[in-house]
Every structure is written in structure tokens, then in C-alpha cells.
Design a protein around this motif. Sequence first.
Motif, short mmCIF file in Angstrom:
data_model
loop_
_atom_site.label_atom_id
_atom_site.label_comp_id
_atom_site.label_asym_id
_atom_site.label_seq_id
_atom_site.Cartn_x
_atom_site.Cartn_y
_atom_site.Cartn_z
N ARG A 1 0.84 -1.20 0.00
CA ARG A 1 0.00 0.00 0.00
C ARG A 1 0.87 1.25 0.00
O ARG A 1 1.92 1.30 0.65
N ASP B 1 0.58 7.05 3.35
CA ASP B 1 -0.57 7.91 3.60
C ASP B 1 -0.24 8.83 4.77
O ASP B 1 0.89 8.85 5.26
N GLU B 2 -1.24 9.56 5.24
CA GLU B 2 -1.00 10.54 6.31
C GLU B 2 -0.50 9.89 7.59
O GLU B 2 0.36 10.43 8.29
N HIS C 1 3.74 1.09 4.19
CA HIS C 1 3.30 0.01 5.06
C HIS C 1 4.24 -1.20 5.01
O HIS C 1 3.86 -2.32 5.35
#
Length: 290
Positions: free
Chosen positions: A63, A66-67, A73
Motif C-alpha cells: 500500500r 498515507d497521512e 506500510h
Amino acid sequence: MTNEEKAIKATYFSIFGNAALAIVKWLAGYFGNSYALIADAIESTSDIFASFLVLFGIKYSSRPADENHPYGHGRAEPLITFLVVGFLITSATIIAYESIVNIQTPHDLPKPWTLIVLGGIIIWKEISFRLVMKRSRETKSSSLAADAWHHRSDAITSVAAFIGITIALTFGKGFEAADDWAALFASGFILYNCYTIFRPALGEIMDEHLYDDLMEEIRKASVKVEGILDTEKCFIRKAGMKYHLELHAIVDGKISVKEGHLLAHNLEDYLRIEIPELGHILIHIEPNEY
């Protein structure tokens, strides 16, 4: 095909292969009167669940950032490797326990045809190990390496079973437990493999430096960028199939901050092209004179 796609494809290969072999081993062990084959089947059955874990780990670790996970990940993969090792330890423990019980319980000799089954299993498992390990090296996936070692440990237990059954059939009465002893030996080998799989994954979690070759490749590539005179500090840490980099690059100390900033971006872009497995890259500019 991306590294993630290669790894996922290899995992599906492991799942279907282990499922087919587990069925063959259970049937051959039951009807062929061989606990070594049944022990083999136990390991193959656990391998199916382990391969599903590897598949989940690879997909989750792939993945994008992200924030909440600015570095991606990737760390999910070594965590999955720990779970896979747990499956192996459980399998080895069950095999060892059942082997000891069967050694103490009188039973008939295994059927001769079980050797033919084992011969085919050994060949297939060694081929599977080589194929999956090749993908592991290509993708730099620790969990895929663990999956590959599942195949190798399966091949080893099958070799042990083959030897045990051969001894039992050759020497006859009084040697019925030879394949049980073989299964017990195989369980010990599986436990040893657990350590060889666990150790690199632990190093990845602990940010242990194990990447001298990659560091040298990064340094050589960096000085090919116009304006980069040399490199200083170079820190690498692995997360999943990506390597996150912090690099100190030495430039002419008389250039402007804007020019130094542009050089940093040029270097980052060049490294991404030359070494695609790099993930997050942080370039720190150092002047060559103060």
C-alpha cells in the motif's frame, strides 16, 4: 511486472502447490501406513495458511504511503514473517510430539509404494523452493523468502521420510519406527530453519545495517550527477520491498541555497531511475568548504 506483482504470483503458486501436495500426503500417509508422510502432510497444511499470511502481508505492505504512514506500510512484511515462523514452530512441535508417540506404539511397516510418492514430492518441493527463492531475491521480499524456506523444509522432511521408510522396508520387523525417527529428525531441522528465517526479519525491524552492496551502488551512482562531488553519510533501512535512504551529498560550498536545493532534487530523481527499489529518499546537502 512490478516486484509486488511478482511476489503475489509466487505466493499463489505456493498456495495451490501446497494444497495439492497436502492432499496427496494425507492420502498416501494414511493408506501407506507412514507417519512420516502424515507428518509431511501436517507441515504442508500449515504451509497453506502460512502462504495466505504471506499473500496478505505482501498486499498490505505494498500500500502507498498515507497521512498516518508516511514511509508506507512495508514493515508489515517482516511482522508477517514472524507469524510464518510461528506456523513453522507449531508444525515442528506437533510433528515431534506425534513422532515420539508413534515410536512408542507398535505398528505395521509402511507400504513400498510410498517411496514413489515421496520421490515425486521431493523433486517438486525442491523446484518450488528454487522458483520462490528466485522471486524473493528479485523482489527483496523477506516474507517470500520465508515462504521459499517452507518448500525447502518440506523437501527435507520428505527426504528424511524417504530414508526412514527405506530403512524400515530394508530391515523389516523391528525397524517399523524408522520413518517416525525420520520425522522426529525432520522436526529438528525445521526448527533450525525457523532461526534462519527469523533473523533477517528481526534485523529489518531493528533497522540493522546489512546493505553494504546497495550503499556502494548508491555512492557510485550519486557522483554521476553533475554538481555532486562526493557523498558522506549514507543510512539505509528496509521496509517491505523498498529501501528508505538518507544521504549526505557534498557539493561546491560557493553555490547558492537554490542551486543546492536543485542539485538535491536532481540527485533524488537520478537515484530513483537507477535504483528503482529505493523508497523514501532524503538528500542532505553538505558544502565542500566552510
